[in-house]
Write an enzyme that holds these catalytic residues in place. Structure first.
Site, PDB file in Angstrom:
ATOM      1  N   SER A  64     -29.647  44.635 -27.483  1.00 53.21           N
ATOM      2  CA  SER A  64     -29.222  45.981 -27.864  1.00 53.21           C
ATOM      3  C   SER A  64     -28.620  46.769 -26.708  1.00 53.21           C
ATOM      4  CB  SER A  64     -30.402  46.755 -28.461  1.00 53.21           C
ATOM      5  OG  SER A  64     -30.825  46.133 -29.651  1.00 53.21           O
ATOM      6  N   ASP A 156     -40.557  32.883 -15.101  1.00 56.72           N
ATOM      7  CA  ASP A 156     -39.330  32.740 -15.898  1.00 56.72           C
ATOM      8  C   ASP A 156     -38.906  31.272 -15.959  1.00 56.72           C
ATOM      9  OD1 ASP A 156     -39.200  35.543 -16.229  1.00 56.72           O
ATOM     10  OD2 ASP A 156     -38.320  35.724 -14.237  1.00 56.72           O
ATOM     11  N   ASP A 265     -36.525  45.953 -10.057  1.00 59.16           N
ATOM     12  CA  ASP A 265     -37.916  46.416 -10.117  1.00 59.16           C
ATOM     13  C   ASP A 265     -38.866  45.675  -9.182  1.00 59.16           C
ATOM     14  OD1 ASP A 265     -37.723  44.148 -11.720  1.00 59.16           O
ATOM     15  OD2 ASP A 265     -39.113  44.873 -13.246  1.00 59.16           O
ATOM     16  N   ASP A 403     -33.459  44.568 -36.607  1.00 54.11           N
ATOM     17  CA  ASP A 403     -33.958  44.074 -35.331  1.00 54.11           C
ATOM     18  C   ASP A 403     -35.466  44.249 -35.196  1.00 54.11           C
ATOM     19  OD1 ASP A 403     -33.453  42.884 -32.791  1.00 54.11           O
ATOM     20  OD2 ASP A 403     -33.801  44.829 -31.868  1.00 54.11           O
ATOM     21  N   HIS A 445     -26.022  42.764 -32.434  1.00 54.83           N
ATOM     22  CA  HIS A 445     -26.392  41.359 -32.215  1.00 54.83           C
ATOM     23  C   HIS A 445     -27.136  40.886 -33.444  1.00 54.83           C
ATOM     24  CE1 HIS A 445     -30.580  42.562 -31.689  1.00 54.83           C
ATOM     25  NE2 HIS A 445     -30.139  43.522 -30.894  1.00 54.83           N
TER      26      HIS A 445
END
EC number: 5.4.2.12
Length: 514
Positions: A64, A156, A265, A403, A445
């Site tokens: 978004s 990740d 961050d 969404d 999206h």
């Protein structure tokens, strides 16, 4: 007396993609008589909202934030991962002024070039391909001492996946004929963001003094030992890697230290420990005078050169409308309010002159499958009221249902969400017809069109890379194929008879036939 406007509305159906496969496709299975009719009666097409078309890596699903930035700015806005990757491909990376200045100063002073960052293919905080390019660039400019301080991932990326990266960099330095991995430490320490300075201090001491809990002659050996201590990548304790003579690398006056993380961050704290004159997070044994470079700007108050400053988006749709004396309304529920305001305006918080905003509270429920219609009725009430007032030239509205309910993985609820939005669109189109207005209906999206993972059979709660709809409810015309989100703002300006600014690299994709 206010002049009566003929409004042009942009209705963004969040998370509403088009998918050929109809299995567990909530958009397909929903009863949507309004959109079905509009698709039959008005020009329509499918446009791209993912991957390279919105400035993300090829094949990456849209989101978004990115979608609204692209729509509102009328151009493909390259996200940091893609932007830096593109500059490496184009050769611009090697002549980046911040890099060149720091590296050349270190070489001139017979100092070392230290490179630190999250050594990972994760692409969330960094990418190892960027680190590789930096190592090559430093050596190409003549650096004789190049030291890599590797922060290990495991969040990740899989928990124990760093070995391949370390082996690749050992091979790279062997090929380059100079440079080496000087230290390893888990991101848990180096990339803390919760003011746990005891963690950051361990990374600081490792890089500046070579002070570590463990000492090894090879990075892969160090990693194997960490696994033997049952430390996953994220938690690898400070490990210094010595040269052939058993010496550790230290950070000295006139050295360069280049931080290759692009996400801010988790980069701020350790950066402050190196560059803030009044730093008091922990006691620093040494404070070498170095040439520090941030890959991107981690915070406005951190005084250090930035290799890739944030791009200031000028002449976004909102700004052009302001400059042309037009009025505009931004309206959505809480969940997507920031998207039709802050993100749509290219990251600017303040409204433009002539820009009004209406925020409708999203329902207070634990998850939105419990109320799939969300606050769409109240949102539509306010939207219809705004249309009937004829005080706005342009209205931007986001319906979050596809969404937010799509993210729950609840197929039946997602179907209801789509049906609720369809009914609302019927009311909006009817209101626009009464005031001789028109609208574009699209999405940022995909999401609700895929509610199950075909591989695992589990609920699919993520976004997709599917194309999204575009319907023009207005005059007679046709929509060009192969459009993308960045084409919407130029199209809207063209429909209004306004000039498209040169900064907008998107194109008008609607040709009127009358």
């Amino acid at each position: 007396m206010t002049t009566r406007k003929r409004p042009l509305a942009l209705l963004i159906l969040d998370g509403w993609g088009y998918r050929e496969n109809t299995h567990m496709n909530a958009v397909y299975h929903a009863n949507t008589p309004v959109l079905d009719r509009l698709n039959k009666e008005y020009p329509n097409s499918l446009i791209s909202g993912s991957g390279l078309d919105v400035g993300l890596p090829d094949g990456q699903m849209g989101n978004s934030e990115v979608g609204h930035i692209n729509i509102g700015s009328g151009r493909v806005v390259y996200q940091e991962l893609t932007r830096i990757g593109k500059s490496i491909e184009d050769g611009e990376f090697d002549s980046n002024p911040a890099f060149v200045d720091a590296v050349d100063k270190a070489i001139a002073a017979d100092g070392a070039v230290h490179i630190m960052g999250l050594l990972s293919p994760g692409g969330v905080h960094s990418h190892e391909s960027h680190i590789q390019a930096m190592c090559k660039m430093a050596v190409a400019r003549g650096a004789k001492q190049v030291y890599l301080h590797a922060f290990l991932d495991g969040r990740d990326t899989p928990p124990r996946s760093a070995k391949g990266s370390l082996q690749a960099f050992n091979e790279l330095f062997a090929e380059l004929g100079t440079g080496r991995i000087a230290s390893l430490i888990g991101r848990y320490y180096a990339m803390d963001r919760d003011n746990r300075w005891d963690r950051v201090s361990q990374a600081y001491e490792l890089i500046t003094q070579g002070k570590a809990l463990h000492l090894y002659q090879d990075a892969v050996e160090a990693l194997d030992a960490a696994y033997g201590r049952d430390e996953n990548d994220e938690f690898v304790a400070s490990s210094a890697i010595t040269d052939a003579d058993g010496q550790v690398a230290t950070l000295n006056d006139n050295d360069a230290l280049i931080f290759m993380n692009f996400r801010a961050d988790r980069a701020r704290q350790i950066t402050r420990s190196f560059v803030d004159p009044g730093f008091d997070g922990f006691e620093r044994a040494v404070t070498p005078k170095i040439n520090f470079v941030m890959l991107t700007e981690y915070a406005a108050d951190i005084k250090a050169p930035v290799a890739y400053p944030s791009v200031d988006l000028v002449n976004t749709l909102g700004e052009v409308l302001q400059n042309n004396g037009k009025t505009q309304l931004r309206i959505s529920e809480t969940e997507k309010y920031a998207h039709v305001t802050f993100f749509f305006n290219g990251g600017k918080e303040e409204p433009f002159e002539g820009e009004d905003r209406i925020l409708i509270q999203s329902p207070k429920v634990a998850t939105y499958d419990l109320q799939p219609e969300m606050s769409s009725t109240e949102l539509t009430d306010k939207l219809v009221e705004a249309i009937e007032s004829t005080q706005y030239d342009v209205i931007i509205c986001n319906y979050p249902n596809g969404d937010m309910v799509g993210h729950t993985g609840n197929f039946d609820a997602a179907v209801k969400a789509c049906e609720a939005v369809d009914a609302c669109i019927g009311r909006v189109v009817e209101a626009l017809a009464k005031v001789d207005g028109e609208c574009l209906i699209t999405a940022d999206h995909g999401n609700a069109e895929q509610m199950t993972d075909e591989q695992t059979g589990q609920a699919h709660t993520a976004h997709t890379s599917e194309l999204v709809p575009l319907i023009y409810v207005g005059r007679k015309g046709e929509i060009a194929p192969n459009g993308r989100l960045s084409d919407l703002a130029p199209t809207m300006l063209t429909l209004m008879g306004q000039t498209v600014p040169s900064e907008m690299t998107g194109h008008s994709i609607i040709t009127l036939s009358e």
